[in-house]
Write a protein that holds these residues in place. Structure first.
Motif, PDB file in Angstrom:
ATOM      1  N   VAL A  22       1.109  -1.030  -0.025  1.00  0.00           N
ATOM      2  CA  VAL A  22       0.070   0.054   0.036  1.00  0.00           C
ATOM      3  C   VAL A  22       0.820   1.314   0.019  1.00  0.00           C
ATOM      4  CG1 VAL A  22      -1.759   1.325   1.250  1.00  0.00           C
ATOM      5  CG2 VAL A  22      -1.961  -0.962   0.923  1.00  0.00           C
ATOM      6  N   ARG A  23       1.877   1.321   0.835  1.00  0.00           N
ATOM      7  CA  ARG A  23       2.705   2.511   0.930  1.00  0.00           C
ATOM      8  C   ARG A  23       3.433   2.535  -0.364  1.00  0.00           C
ATOM      9  NH1 ARG A  23       3.515   4.757   5.741  1.00  0.00           N
ATOM     10  NH2 ARG A  23       3.233   3.622   7.571  1.00  0.00           N
ATOM     11  N   VAL A  24       4.078   1.683  -1.019  1.00  0.00           N
ATOM     12  CA  VAL A  24       4.578   1.684  -2.223  1.00  0.00           C
ATOM     13  C   VAL A  24       3.518   2.322  -3.410  1.00  0.00           C
ATOM     14  CG1 VAL A  24       5.679   0.607  -4.166  1.00  0.00           C
ATOM     15  CG2 VAL A  24       6.409  -0.042  -1.908  1.00  0.00           C
ATOM     16  N   THR A  25       2.509   1.796  -3.332  1.00  0.00           N
ATOM     17  CA  THR A  25       1.339   2.325  -4.443  1.00  0.00           C
ATOM     18  C   THR A  25       1.125   3.744  -4.169  1.00  0.00           C
ATOM     19  OG1 THR A  25       0.521   0.008  -4.496  1.00  0.00           O
ATOM     20  CG2 THR A  25      -0.735   1.841  -5.288  1.00  0.00           C
ATOM     21  N   LEU A  26       1.073   4.267  -2.953  1.00  0.00           N
ATOM     22  CA  LEU A  26       0.565   5.536  -2.570  1.00  0.00           C
ATOM     23  C   LEU A  26       1.628   6.443  -2.985  1.00  0.00           C
ATOM     24  CD1 LEU A  26      -0.683   5.415   1.100  1.00  0.00           C
ATOM     25  CD2 LEU A  26      -2.033   5.588  -1.200  1.00  0.00           C
ATOM     26  N   ALA A  27       2.800   6.099  -2.923  1.00  0.00           N
ATOM     27  CA  ALA A  27       4.030   6.813  -3.111  1.00  0.00           C
ATOM     28  C   ALA A  27       4.238   6.828  -4.848  1.00  0.00           C
ATOM     29  CB  ALA A  27       5.371   6.297  -2.699  1.00  0.00           C
ATOM     30  N   GLN A  28       4.154   5.766  -5.471  1.00  0.00           N
ATOM     31  CA  GLN A  28       4.389   5.717  -6.891  1.00  0.00           C
ATOM     32  C   GLN A  28       3.222   6.383  -7.684  1.00  0.00           C
ATOM     33  OE1 GLN A  28       4.332   1.192  -7.504  1.00  0.00           O
ATOM     34  NE2 GLN A  28       6.532   1.432  -7.551  1.00  0.00           N
ATOM     35  N   ASP A  29       2.019   6.446  -7.082  1.00  0.00           N
ATOM     36  CA  ASP A  29       0.948   6.987  -7.918  1.00  0.00           C
ATOM     37  C   ASP A  29       0.585   8.467  -7.307  1.00  0.00           C
ATOM     38  OD1 ASP A  29       0.929   4.510  -8.611  1.00  0.00           O
ATOM     39  OD2 ASP A  29      -1.318   4.708  -9.136  1.00  0.00           O
ATOM     40  N   ASN A  30       1.481   8.807  -6.026  1.00  0.00           N
ATOM     41  CA  ASN A  30       1.178  10.342  -5.631  1.00  0.00           C
ATOM     42  C   ASN A  30       0.148  10.510  -5.095  1.00  0.00           C
ATOM     43  OD1 ASN A  30       2.382  12.641  -4.807  1.00  0.00           O
ATOM     44  ND2 ASN A  30       1.837  13.723  -6.753  1.00  0.00           N
ATOM     45  N   LEU A  31      -0.629   9.448  -4.395  1.00  0.00           N
ATOM     46  CA  LEU A  31      -1.788   9.589  -3.905  1.00  0.00           C
ATOM     47  C   LEU A  31      -1.511  10.256  -2.364  1.00  0.00           C
ATOM     48  CD1 LEU A  31      -2.992   5.932  -4.533  1.00  0.00           C
ATOM     49  CD2 LEU A  31      -4.043   8.233  -5.432  1.00  0.00           C
ATOM     50  N   ALA A  32      -2.519  11.410  -2.071  1.00  0.00           N
ATOM     51  CA  ALA A  32      -2.576  12.071  -1.188  1.00  0.00           C
ATOM     52  C   ALA A  32      -3.342  11.415   0.109  1.00  0.00           C
ATOM     53  CB  ALA A  32      -2.999  13.471  -1.402  1.00  0.00           C
ATOM     54  N   LEU A  33      -3.074  10.501   0.415  1.00  0.00           N
ATOM     55  CA  LEU A  33      -3.992   9.526   1.418  1.00  0.00           C
ATOM     56  C   LEU A  33      -3.021   9.467   2.620  1.00  0.00           C
ATOM     57  CD1 LEU A  33      -5.794   7.131  -0.884  1.00  0.00           C
ATOM     58  CD2 LEU A  33      -6.625   9.381   0.609  1.00  0.00           C
ATOM     59  N   ASP A  34      -3.726   9.143   3.645  1.00  0.00           N
ATOM     60  CA  ASP A  34      -2.816   8.438   4.974  1.00  0.00           C
ATOM     61  C   ASP A  34      -3.008   7.151   5.474  1.00  0.00           C
ATOM     62  OD1 ASP A  34      -1.319  11.366   5.729  1.00  0.00           O
ATOM     63  OD2 ASP A  34      -3.257  11.984   6.115  1.00  0.00           O
ATOM     64  N   ILE A  35      -2.292   6.517   5.961  1.00  0.00           N
ATOM     65  CA  ILE A  35      -2.587   5.131   6.623  1.00  0.00           C
ATOM     66  C   ILE A  35      -3.337   5.540   7.831  1.00  0.00           C
ATOM     67  CG2 ILE A  35      -1.622   2.970   7.537  1.00  0.00           C
ATOM     68  CD1 ILE A  35       0.174   2.934   5.005  1.00  0.00           C
ATOM     69  N   ALA A  36      -4.370   5.396   8.219  1.00  0.00           N
ATOM     70  CA  ALA A  36      -5.135   5.498   9.285  1.00  0.00           C
ATOM     71  C   ALA A  36      -4.939   4.291  10.349  1.00  0.00           C
ATOM     72  CB  ALA A  36      -6.795   5.676   9.015  1.00  0.00           C
ATOM     73  N   SER A  37      -5.033   3.025   9.619  1.00  0.00           N
ATOM     74  CA  SER A  37      -4.867   2.029  10.832  1.00  0.00           C
ATOM     75  C   SER A  37      -4.146   0.673   9.743  1.00  0.00           C
ATOM     76  CB  SER A  37      -5.870   1.662  11.397  1.00  0.00           C
ATOM     77  OG  SER A  37      -6.845   0.972  10.712  1.00  0.00           O
ATOM     78  N   VAL A  38      -3.441  -0.030  10.397  1.00  0.00           N
ATOM     79  CA  VAL A  38      -2.972  -1.486   9.979  1.00  0.00           C
ATOM     80  C   VAL A  38      -3.560  -2.347  10.458  1.00  0.00           C
ATOM     81  CG1 VAL A  38      -1.149  -2.969   9.416  1.00  0.00           C
ATOM     82  CG2 VAL A  38      -0.891  -0.496   9.071  1.00  0.00           C
ATOM     83  N   ASN A  39      -4.886  -3.068  10.317  1.00  0.00           N
ATOM     84  CA  ASN A  39      -5.667  -3.859  10.967  1.00  0.00           C
ATOM     85  C   ASN A  39      -5.020  -5.146  11.282  1.00  0.00           C
ATOM     86  OD1 ASN A  39      -7.389  -1.841  11.154  1.00  0.00           O
ATOM     87  ND2 ASN A  39      -8.942  -2.687   9.813  1.00  0.00           N
ATOM     88  N   HIS A  40      -4.296  -5.766  10.146  1.00  0.00           N
ATOM     89  CA  HIS A  40      -3.514  -7.062  10.526  1.00  0.00           C
ATOM     90  C   HIS A  40      -2.677  -6.992   9.135  1.00  0.00           C
ATOM     91  CE1 HIS A  40      -6.360  -9.027   7.607  1.00  0.00           C
ATOM     92  NE2 HIS A  40      -7.303  -8.618   8.246  1.00  0.00           N
ATOM     93  N   PRO A  41      -1.723  -7.820   9.230  1.00  0.00           N
ATOM     94  CA  PRO A  41      -0.830  -7.943   7.902  1.00  0.00           C
ATOM     95  C   PRO A  41      -1.407  -7.766   6.598  1.00  0.00           C
ATOM     96  CG  PRO A  41      -0.142  -9.536   9.440  1.00  0.00           C
ATOM     97  CD  PRO A  41      -1.460  -9.056   9.948  1.00  0.00           C
ATOM     98  N   GLY A  42      -2.660  -8.309   6.535  1.00  0.00           N
ATOM     99  CA  GLY A  42      -3.140  -8.000   5.190  1.00  0.00           C
ATOM    100  C   GLY A  42      -4.184  -7.105   4.885  1.00  0.00           C
TER     101      GLY A  42
END
Length: 77
Positions: A22-42
């Motif tokens: 998810v982090r890689v996709t956000l960075a690559q696509d320049n998506l201005a979103l925040d990770i609110a939570s990681v509920n579990h590894p998937g």
């Protein structure tokens, strides 16, 4: 009181992928979103504007990553 003061144009999106992916996709696509939570590894929950949530939904769908829009009154976490 604080929640009611937040803008209402925010949204949240559950992404069924690893946090790193998810982090890689956000960075690559320049998506201005925040990770609110990681509920579990998937499962990662993103928050941000509805426009960016829509962009992310389309991007993850193109990569065949399942997402689910969360019904919230405000983007938070």
């Amino acid at each position: 009181a604080l929640m009611s003061a937040l803008p209402r144009e925010g949204g949240m999106l559950a992404v069924f992928a690893a946090e790193h992916t998810v982090r890689v996709t956000l960075a690559q696509d320049n998506l201005a979103l925040d990770i609110a939570s990681v509920n579990h590894p998937g499962e990662v929950v993103l928050s941000g504007t509805l426009a960016e949530i829509e962009r992310a939904t389309a991007r993850f769908a193109a990569a065949e990553v399942r997402t689910r829009s969360l019904r919230v009154s405000h983007a938070f976490h």
